[in-house]
Structure formats: C-alpha cells, structure tokens
Design a protein around this motif. Structure first.
Motif, PDB file in Angstrom:
ATOM      1  N   MET A   1     -30.141  75.964 -15.424  1.00 41.39           N
ATOM      2  CA  MET A   1     -30.526  77.113 -16.547  1.00 41.39           C
ATOM      3  C   MET A   1     -31.412  76.361 -17.751  1.00 41.39           C
ATOM      4  O   MET A   1     -30.831  75.734 -18.564  1.00 41.39           O
ATOM      5  N   HIS A   2     -32.773  76.617 -17.845  1.00 36.81           N
ATOM      6  CA  HIS A   2     -33.361  76.028 -18.821  1.00 36.81           C
ATOM      7  C   HIS A   2     -33.518  76.998 -19.994  1.00 36.81           C
ATOM      8  O   HIS A   2     -33.246  78.065 -19.984  1.00 36.81           O
ATOM      9  N   ASP A   3     -33.846  76.359 -21.389  1.00 39.68           N
ATOM     10  CA  ASP A   3     -33.841  77.082 -22.344  1.00 39.68           C
ATOM     11  C   ASP A   3     -35.242  77.886 -22.374  1.00 39.68           C
ATOM     12  O   ASP A   3     -35.157  79.295 -22.432  1.00 39.68           O
ATOM     13  N   VAL A   4     -36.308  77.229 -22.103  1.00 38.40           N
ATOM     14  CA  VAL A   4     -37.527  78.020 -21.938  1.00 38.40           C
ATOM     15  C   VAL A   4     -38.150  77.404 -20.777  1.00 38.40           C
ATOM     16  O   VAL A   4     -38.182  76.393 -20.534  1.00 38.40           O
ATOM     17  N   ILE A   5     -38.824  78.629 -20.052  1.00 38.24           N
ATOM     18  CA  ILE A   5     -39.844  78.194 -18.858  1.00 38.24           C
ATOM     19  C   ILE A   5     -41.197  78.619 -19.173  1.00 38.24           C
ATOM     20  O   ILE A   5     -41.433  79.744 -19.852  1.00 38.24           O
ATOM     21  N   VAL A   6     -41.934  77.552 -19.557  1.00 39.43           N
ATOM     22  CA  VAL A   6     -43.254  77.844 -19.893  1.00 39.43           C
ATOM     23  C   VAL A   6     -44.488  78.045 -18.640  1.00 39.43           C
ATOM     24  O   VAL A   6     -44.457  77.054 -17.985  1.00 39.43           O
ATOM     25  N   ILE A   7     -44.769  79.060 -18.529  1.00 45.48           N
ATOM     26  CA  ILE A   7     -45.853  79.530 -17.449  1.00 45.48           C
ATOM     27  C   ILE A   7     -47.066  79.125 -17.840  1.00 45.48           C
ATOM     28  O   ILE A   7     -47.573  80.099 -18.621  1.00 45.48           O
ATOM     29  N   GLY A   8     -47.732  77.934 -17.494  1.00 44.03           N
ATOM     30  CA  GLY A   8     -49.037  77.673 -17.825  1.00 44.03           C
ATOM     31  C   GLY A   8     -48.863  76.448 -18.708  1.00 44.03           C
ATOM     32  O   GLY A   8     -48.487  76.312 -19.877  1.00 44.03           O
ATOM     33  N   MET A  14     -48.745  73.787 -23.794  1.00 43.35           N
ATOM     34  CA  MET A  14     -48.164  72.503 -24.154  1.00 43.35           C
ATOM     35  C   MET A  14     -47.927  72.217 -25.680  1.00 43.35           C
ATOM     36  O   MET A  14     -47.000  71.702 -25.916  1.00 43.35           O
ATOM     37  N   ALA A  15     -48.537  72.835 -26.550  1.00 40.17           N
ATOM     38  CA  ALA A  15     -48.196  72.969 -27.891  1.00 40.17           C
ATOM     39  C   ALA A  15     -47.006  73.833 -28.181  1.00 40.17           C
ATOM     40  O   ALA A  15     -46.079  73.201 -28.886  1.00 40.17           O
ATOM     41  N   ALA A  16     -46.607  74.569 -27.525  1.00 36.39           N
ATOM     42  CA  ALA A  16     -45.370  75.413 -27.380  1.00 36.39           C
ATOM     43  C   ALA A  16     -44.182  74.468 -27.063  1.00 36.39           C
ATOM     44  O   ALA A  16     -43.219  74.417 -27.749  1.00 36.39           O
ATOM     45  N   ALA A  17     -44.559  73.871 -26.199  1.00 32.26           N
ATOM     46  CA  ALA A  17     -43.287  73.054 -25.338  1.00 32.26           C
ATOM     47  C   ALA A  17     -43.000  71.975 -26.591  1.00 32.26           C
ATOM     48  O   ALA A  17     -42.025  71.314 -26.622  1.00 32.26           O
ATOM     49  N   LEU A  18     -43.996  71.446 -27.096  1.00 32.56           N
ATOM     50  CA  LEU A  18     -43.941  70.189 -28.072  1.00 32.56           C
ATOM     51  C   LEU A  18     -43.001  70.455 -28.972  1.00 32.56           C
ATOM     52  O   LEU A  18     -42.204  69.672 -29.359  1.00 32.56           O
ATOM     53  N   GLN A  19     -43.077  71.859 -29.696  1.00 30.44           N
ATOM     54  CA  GLN A  19     -42.107  72.076 -30.727  1.00 30.44           C
ATOM     55  C   GLN A  19     -40.774  72.273 -30.368  1.00 30.44           C
ATOM     56  O   GLN A  19     -39.650  71.799 -30.801  1.00 30.44           O
ATOM     57  N   LEU A  20     -40.642  72.783 -29.022  1.00 27.76           N
ATOM     58  CA  LEU A  20     -39.136  72.979 -28.274  1.00 27.76           C
ATOM     59  C   LEU A  20     -38.723  71.555 -27.930  1.00 27.76           C
ATOM     60  O   LEU A  20     -37.450  71.521 -28.092  1.00 27.76           O
ATOM     61  N   VAL A  21     -39.320  70.727 -27.297  1.00 26.89           N
ATOM     62  CA  VAL A  21     -38.650  69.475 -26.847  1.00 26.89           C
ATOM     63  C   VAL A  21     -38.284  68.850 -28.035  1.00 26.89           C
ATOM     64  O   VAL A  21     -37.300  67.878 -27.710  1.00 26.89           O
ATOM     65  N   ARG A  22     -39.110  68.771 -29.251  1.00 26.52           N
ATOM     66  CA  ARG A  22     -38.544  67.833 -30.383  1.00 26.52           C
ATOM     67  C   ARG A  22     -37.326  68.811 -31.111  1.00 26.52           C
ATOM     68  O   ARG A  22     -36.825  68.109 -32.024  1.00 26.52           O
ATOM     69  N   ALA A  23     -36.955  69.727 -30.867  1.00 25.27           N
ATOM     70  CA  ALA A  23     -35.675  70.378 -31.028  1.00 25.27           C
ATOM     71  C   ALA A  23     -34.646  70.125 -29.962  1.00 25.27           C
ATOM     72  O   ALA A  23     -33.611  70.637 -29.900  1.00 25.27           O
ATOM     73  N   ARG A  24     -35.195  69.257 -29.053  1.00 31.27           N
ATOM     74  CA  ARG A  24     -34.162  68.710 -27.881  1.00 31.27           C
ATOM     75  C   ARG A  24     -33.687  69.941 -27.102  1.00 31.27           C
ATOM     76  O   ARG A  24     -32.621  69.868 -26.495  1.00 31.27           O
ATOM     77  N   ARG A  25     -34.494  70.829 -26.860  1.00 26.56           N
ATOM     78  CA  ARG A  25     -34.334  72.150 -26.065  1.00 26.56           C
ATOM     79  C   ARG A  25     -34.813  71.700 -24.343  1.00 26.56           C
ATOM     80  O   ARG A  25     -35.810  70.928 -24.579  1.00 26.56           O
ATOM     81  N   SER A  26     -34.316  72.338 -23.741  1.00 31.37           N
ATOM     82  CA  SER A  26     -34.520  72.018 -22.114  1.00 31.37           C
ATOM     83  C   SER A  26     -35.660  73.036 -21.771  1.00 31.37           C
ATOM     84  O   SER A  26     -35.742  74.209 -21.804  1.00 31.37           O
ATOM     85  N   ILE A  27     -36.843  72.389 -21.440  1.00 29.11           N
ATOM     86  CA  ILE A  27     -38.146  73.101 -21.164  1.00 29.11           C
ATOM     87  C   ILE A  27     -38.724  72.674 -19.938  1.00 29.11           C
ATOM     88  O   ILE A  27     -38.702  71.536 -19.437  1.00 29.11           O
TER      89      ILE A  27
END
Length: 295
Positions: A1-8, A14-27
């Motif tokens: 179970m990932h915190d967020v699945i980014v489709i695209g 990628m800009a959205a994913a960067l904020q989330l991985v820097r919050a140590r979330r599973s993307i």
C-alpha cells in the motif's frame, strides 16, 4: 500500500512526487513515456533550464527523484483505477495491480491538431502553440497563425510582439467587423484563402497555388486528457478555451475524495514552468491530506 500513486511521470507528476518523497512518503510513479513536448528540441521560459533539451530536463529530474528510497517507478500504462480514499487500486496494461491511499493524475493532455496536411510532422519543430516558449527564437520574422476557432483571434493579437503576423482563417472562423478592426490595430494581415498543405520548413501552400513562407507557425489545438481513466473513474471534467481538463479545487483535489490532478490535465494555460509549479502545489496538498485525512 503506497501513500500516493502518481499516474504520469512528466514534469508535473515528478514535481508532486518530489515534495512527497522529501516528506518520506511512499510514492509509486507509473509513466507511459509520452511527454507532450517530446517533439521539441529545446525548452524555453523555464527558469534555470532555458534552452535545454526537454528530454534532458526530464531525465535529470528522474535521476534526482530515484535517489530517494521511498520512490518506485514503473514504466507502463494505467488502464483502470477504482476504489475509495485510502483504498485505491490501479491496474496496469500488463495486468499488475497497485494499491495506494491517494491517487494523483498527472497524465497531461493530447493535442488535437487541425486537419492540415503536413502539420503533424512539423508540430514542435516549426509549428507551435506557445509564443512564450518559442516566439523569441523566431527573431521577429514572418509568423503565421492558423485559426482553429475564436480563441485563435487572441493568439493572432498577441503574436505581433514576436514578429510580423499573418492570420489564416482557413474556413474555421468568420471574422466580424470588430475582430477585423482589432487585428488591424495590431498590424495583423488576414488571409482567408484556405490552406492546401504545409511544405518545407514553414511554408504554407494555399488552394489557389500561392506559397507563403514563414519563420514559424502557431495554432491553438484543442486539448483533451491523454488518458480516459480519470473520466471512467468518475472525475468531473470541465471545458476551457483550450479544451477539456479535469476539474479540481484549490487544493488540486478532483470531484472524488482522495483523487487529485495537476499539470496540463488540470490547469490552463500550459507550459513546463506552470506544470512544475502546479505539481509542487499538488504534492504539498497531498501530503497535508495524509497528515490530516479528515480536513
């Protein structure tokens, strides 16, 4: 179970994913590899990356993202998505199923070019849609604007900032006296003979046999989401002067709780800079929804 699945996995995703991985979330990013600007050799107007090959910008961003241990990247196409907030499932074309607490659609849009022979082959090379991205390099030469509808009048009025403009109605628009006057005030020439085809680098062949040469051409294609999955899932769409996009609120959430959208598919107008900013904001809002799920 990932915190967020980014489709695209283009600039917004990628800009959205960067904020989330820097919050140590599973993307988990799922990318079909169809960047909208893949036809362009250079990206302009993006601070710090002006004139860089957009493929290089994308590759650098991916390398930086993959340095974070909570990121996973899958090259593939999402064919279906279902579920509810905290319990979404995403099905890939190869049959794999991913699970996530939130979904982010950053799928971009598909450009629906006018049916002018030769245009598709020149799209992103000598036919453009954004003067801020491509106008400067035309060195104030002769520019053609090929109409697709009423929105093209605004495009023709703006482009004299970058060169000498000829506006081709091409049977797609009828100009009233006010429109003609507004174009004349901007020194725009009007050509109402239909276009037979595009030729050479930036030549327009008319149905009466004339050939008019330009340094670049612009048109305003209608846009629609590049993926049908958001609509099939139930995300509400909206019509804008640039085409169809996913409706979102100020926090980039769609009409479905837990489902977000950003980039060209969820905002207008479009550019790499605006997509990156929109994605960064979406990533921050997604993180807030995970911290305070009831807000």
């Amino acid at each position: 179970m990932h915190d967020v699945i980014v489709i695209g996995g283009s600039y917004a995703g990628m800009a959205a994913a960067l904020q989330l991985v820097r919050a140590r979330r599973s993307i988990h990013i799922v990318d079909a590899g169809q960047r909208r600007n893949r036809f362009a050799a250079h990206s302009h107007g993006f601070l710090g990356q002006d004139g860089v090959d957009p493929a290089e910008i994308w590759a650098t961003a991916r390398r930086q993202l993959e340095a974070y241990p909570t990121l996973r990247w899958t090259e593939g196409r999402v064919v279906a998505a279902s579920g509810d907030k905290d319990h979404f499932e995403v099905t890939l074309g190869n049959g794999d199923v991913l699970s996530g607490r939130r979904l982010l659609f950053a799928t971009g849009v598909a450009d629906q070019l006018p049916p002018v022979p030769g245009m598709a082959e020149r799209w992103g090379r000598s036919v453009f849609h954004c003067p801020y991205c491509h106008g400067y390099e035309l060195h104030q030469g002769r520019i053609a604007v090929i109409a697709t509808g009423p929105n093209s009048i605004h495009q023709a009025q703006l482009l004299p900032e970058w060169g000498q403009v000829t506006f081709f109605t091409n049977g797609s628009i009828t100009l009233d006296d006010d429109a003609r006057q507004s174009l004349a005030e901007r020194s725009v020439q009007i050509e109402e003979t239909r276009i037979d085809r595009l030729d050479g680098e930036a030549d327009i062949v008319l149905t009466d046999g004339r050939v008019l040469s330009f340094v670049g051409m612009f048109t305003a294609p209608a846009c629609a989401p590049a993926s049908k999955v958001p609509e099939a899932m139930g995300c509400e769409l909206m019509e804008t002067p640039m085409g169809i996009q996913i409706r979102t609120n100020d926090a980039k959430q769609t009409s479905l709780p837990g489902v977000y959208a950003c980039g060209d598919v969820a905002r207008a107008p479009h550019s790499v800079s605006l997509a990156v900013g929109d994605g960064a904001w979406a990533g921050a809002q997604l993180h807030r929804s995970l911290v305070w799920p009831d807000s």
